[in-house]
Design a protein around this motif. Structure first.
Motif, short mmCIF file in Angstrom:
data_model
loop_
_atom_site.label_atom_id
_atom_site.label_comp_id
_atom_site.label_asym_id
_atom_site.label_seq_id
_atom_site.Cartn_x
_atom_site.Cartn_y
_atom_site.Cartn_z
N ALA A 58 24.41 -1.28 54.57
CA ALA A 58 23.24 -1.99 55.08
C ALA A 58 23.02 -1.70 56.57
O ALA A 58 21.87 -1.54 57.01
N GLN A 59 24.10 -1.63 57.33
CA GLN A 59 23.96 -1.31 58.75
C GLN A 59 23.50 0.11 58.98
O GLN A 59 22.71 0.38 59.89
N LEU A 60 23.95 1.04 58.15
CA LEU A 60 23.49 2.42 58.25
C LEU A 60 21.97 2.48 58.07
O LEU A 60 21.28 3.20 58.78
N VAL A 61 21.47 1.70 57.13
CA VAL A 61 20.02 1.67 56.89
C VAL A 61 19.29 1.00 58.05
O VAL A 61 18.36 1.56 58.64
N GLN A 62 19.71 -0.23 58.40
CA GLN A 62 18.95 -1.01 59.37
C GLN A 62 19.08 -0.49 60.80
O GLN A 62 18.11 -0.54 61.57
N ASP A 63 20.26 0.00 61.16
CA ASP A 63 20.48 0.41 62.55
C ASP A 63 20.19 1.88 62.80
O ASP A 63 20.17 2.31 63.96
N TYR A 64 19.96 2.65 61.74
CA TYR A 64 19.74 4.07 61.91
C TYR A 64 18.54 4.59 61.13
O TYR A 64 17.57 5.10 61.70
N LEU A 65 18.54 4.42 59.81
CA LEU A 65 17.47 5.01 59.01
C LEU A 65 16.12 4.33 59.26
O LEU A 65 15.09 5.01 59.36
N VAL A 66 16.10 3.00 59.37
CA VAL A 66 14.83 2.30 59.59
C VAL A 66 14.21 2.70 60.93
O VAL A 66 13.03 3.07 60.98
N PRO A 67 14.94 2.64 62.05
CA PRO A 67 14.31 3.09 63.31
C PRO A 67 13.96 4.57 63.31
O PRO A 67 12.97 4.97 63.93
N LEU A 68 14.74 5.40 62.62
CA LEU A 68 14.41 6.83 62.55
C LEU A 68 13.09 7.04 61.81
O LEU A 68 12.20 7.77 62.28
N ALA A 69 12.94 6.38 60.67
CA ALA A 69 11.71 6.53 59.90
C ALA A 69 10.51 5.93 60.59
O ALA A 69 9.36 6.29 60.30
N ALA A 70 10.75 5.01 61.54
CA ALA A 70 9.65 4.35 62.24
C ALA A 70 9.15 5.13 63.45
O ALA A 70 8.14 4.76 64.06
N LEU A 71 9.84 6.21 63.82
CA LEU A 71 9.40 7.00 64.97
C LEU A 71 7.98 7.53 64.73
O LEU A 71 7.64 7.92 63.61
N PRO A 72 7.15 7.56 65.76
CA PRO A 72 5.76 8.01 65.56
C PRO A 72 5.65 9.44 65.05
O PRO A 72 4.66 9.80 64.43
N GLN A 73 6.67 10.28 65.32
CA GLN A 73 6.63 11.65 64.82
C GLN A 73 6.93 11.72 63.33
O GLN A 73 6.66 12.74 62.68
#
Length: 486
Positions: free
Chosen positions: A116-131
């Protein structure tokens, strides 16, 4: 938008990318000429989003298609599991560069995240980048891939035709997306191996489905009621099995009547016990050590030489009765037991059906590419001894199509996330025409401590785990969780 072909389907399409043409070296696979269609990445997990980050840095247009309703959908299903690899092995370099430029602070590199932390602390912010965000489409299941105007048989002009990716949306509507290349990072979580020891379903396995849970149920959390006070059989010799065994042993301490049996085909469990203190990931070593302790102290009953052949439900549902499990080994010797629940931690296999109209060449044992198969064969390698590999080893006869991540490993249970990140970097470099970078593959993996060919360790298909600070043994031997995301 039913059955419509889109070129720039995630916002304005980037115009053609003109990079200097490079002549691939021997063994290289040319991709379709670059133009309007984007690179399509299948799967918004760690490896798929690593490919997205690499594509951003290379200035290539792309679209990420994710079948789930959110990024990291498969990992969310085992979010309760702790990883035995620290953060520094669980993030991609290009992704970190993009995130840090946006003000993201990386987690403690030595910390051990949960899924869950891998998703919330890494994948979610990565996917949210404007690029990246405008180019990620969730609720979009890829049903098939082909070439525009070509089936698998037709050859002339094939390499210059764009791919057509047939997508089924969550609302049931279909569309077709054009792609200049396809990077399949969809994984294998949704195609687990069967319980039957021969690779085919055991007799009665379908009728006993209600008694069976697949890898990594949340034994101490959401799924507790399914296991408390009951007898559970865990089948499998990898770290996913070890994780569930540890959780069930902890549950047995809390819930009277809970019983744990572990069944493996091998003659002993040494491959699961692993390298102990010789493991370069200490939490991974402690995971096997703890399971060994639980077996030797009788908290887990180990059955060796167990070849599941038949399941016989004794009632119409698990609420009304149990299921008999019958093992028949190659010599016909039977073992029988009766259980309330079965957990199949028997690994996964890739599903290549979406690419049935593409020209794939699959190695006969693992179901991976012929060049990669010998490099990852678990009869010869642990996950820490797999040599560096990239675009050349991942190439199929279909130019421009690559399966990366755990799907690239076929049935080999030794995949590591760090391997997937390097695969993504190499493939994207090739798609950008930078063949020198594509072939400059480098990989440093943590050893398991048991790397001989006679004792190779299978660590599951990228996901395994454990529990923190279990009271079952002394605190200094407690285990942190696990995942083959080294």
């Amino acid at each position: 938008m039913s059955d419509q072909i889109e070129a720039g389907c995630c916002g304005p399409a980037t115009t053609s990318f003109e990079t200097p043409a490079q002549t691939p070296q021997a063994g290289a696979k040319e991709v379709a000429p670059r133009g309007e269609p984007p690179v399509v990445v299948i799967g918004a997990g760690p490896v798929g989003l690593a490919a997205a980050a690499q594509l951003v840095e290379r200035g290539l247009d792309f679209l990420v298609l994710e079948a789930g309703d959110r990024v990291g959908a498969s990992i969310r299903e085992w979010g309760h599991v702790g990883l035995f690899s620290p953060w520094r092995y669980c993030t991609d370099a290009a992704a970190r560069r993009l995130l840090e430029a946006s003000g993201w602070t990386a987690p403690d590199p030595d910390g051990l995240p949960t899924g869950a932390q891998l998703v919330q602390d890494y994948l979610v912010p990565l996917a949210a980048l404007p690029q990246i965000a405008p180019r990620v489409r969730t609720g979009s299941r890829v049903e098939a891939i082909t070439r525009a105007g070509y089936d698998r048989v037709r050859s002339a002009g094939r390499e210059s035709a764009p791919f057509v990716v047939r997508v089924r949306r969550a609302d049931g509507t279909a569309e077709k997306v054009l792609a200049r290349a396809v990077v399949d990072a969809s994984g294998s979580w949704t195609s687990p191996n069967v319980l039957g020891a021969t690779g085919l379903p055991a007799d009665g396995e379908a009728s006993a489905a209600a008694w069976i849970s697949h890898s990594l149920p949340d034994v101490l959390g959401a799924d507790r009621k399914d296991f408390a006070g009951k007898h559970t059989l865990v089948a499998g010799a990898g770290h996913s099995a070890a994780t569930t065994l540890i959780a069930l042993a902890e549950l047995a301490e809390q819930e009277p009547g809970t019983k744990v049996t572990w069944a493996i085909r091998g003659g002993d469990a040494s491959r699961t016990y692993g390298g102990g203190q010789a493991d370069e990931l200490p939490a991974r070593g402690r995971l096997g050590t703890l399971v060994h302790h639980l077996v030797t102290t009788g908290k887990i009953t180990l059955l060796t030489g167990f070849f599941t052949d038949e399941l016989i439900p004794q009632a119409d549902s698990p609420d009304l009765g149990r299921v008999e499990v019958i093992s028949r080994d190659p010599d016909g010797v039977e073992q029988r037991l009766t259980a309330d629940r079965i957990v199949t931690a028997t690994g996964y296999r890739p599903d290549h059906s979406i690419a049935s109209e593409l020209r794939l060449e699959l190695e006969s044992i693992m179901g991976t590419t012929p060049a990669l198969g010998p490099l990852i064969d678990p009869n010869q390698h642990s996950c820490g001894t797999v040599p560096p590999h990239g675009v050349d080893e991942l190439a199929h006869p279909e130019p421009g199509y690559y399966a990366i991540g755990v799907k690239s490993y076929g049935r080999a249970p030794t995949f590591l996330l760090a391997t997937g990140f390097e695969q993504a970097r190499s493939v994207v470099a090739a798609l950008a025409g930078d063949w020198e970078a594509a072939r400059d593959v480098r990989l440093e993996l943590p050893e398991t401590g048991v790397c001989s060919s006679s004792n190779a360790v299978g660590l599951g298909t990228g996901i395994s785990g454990g529990l923190l600070n279990l009271p079952l043994i002394t605190a200094d031997a407690s285990v942190s969780g696990g995942s083959c995301c080294g």
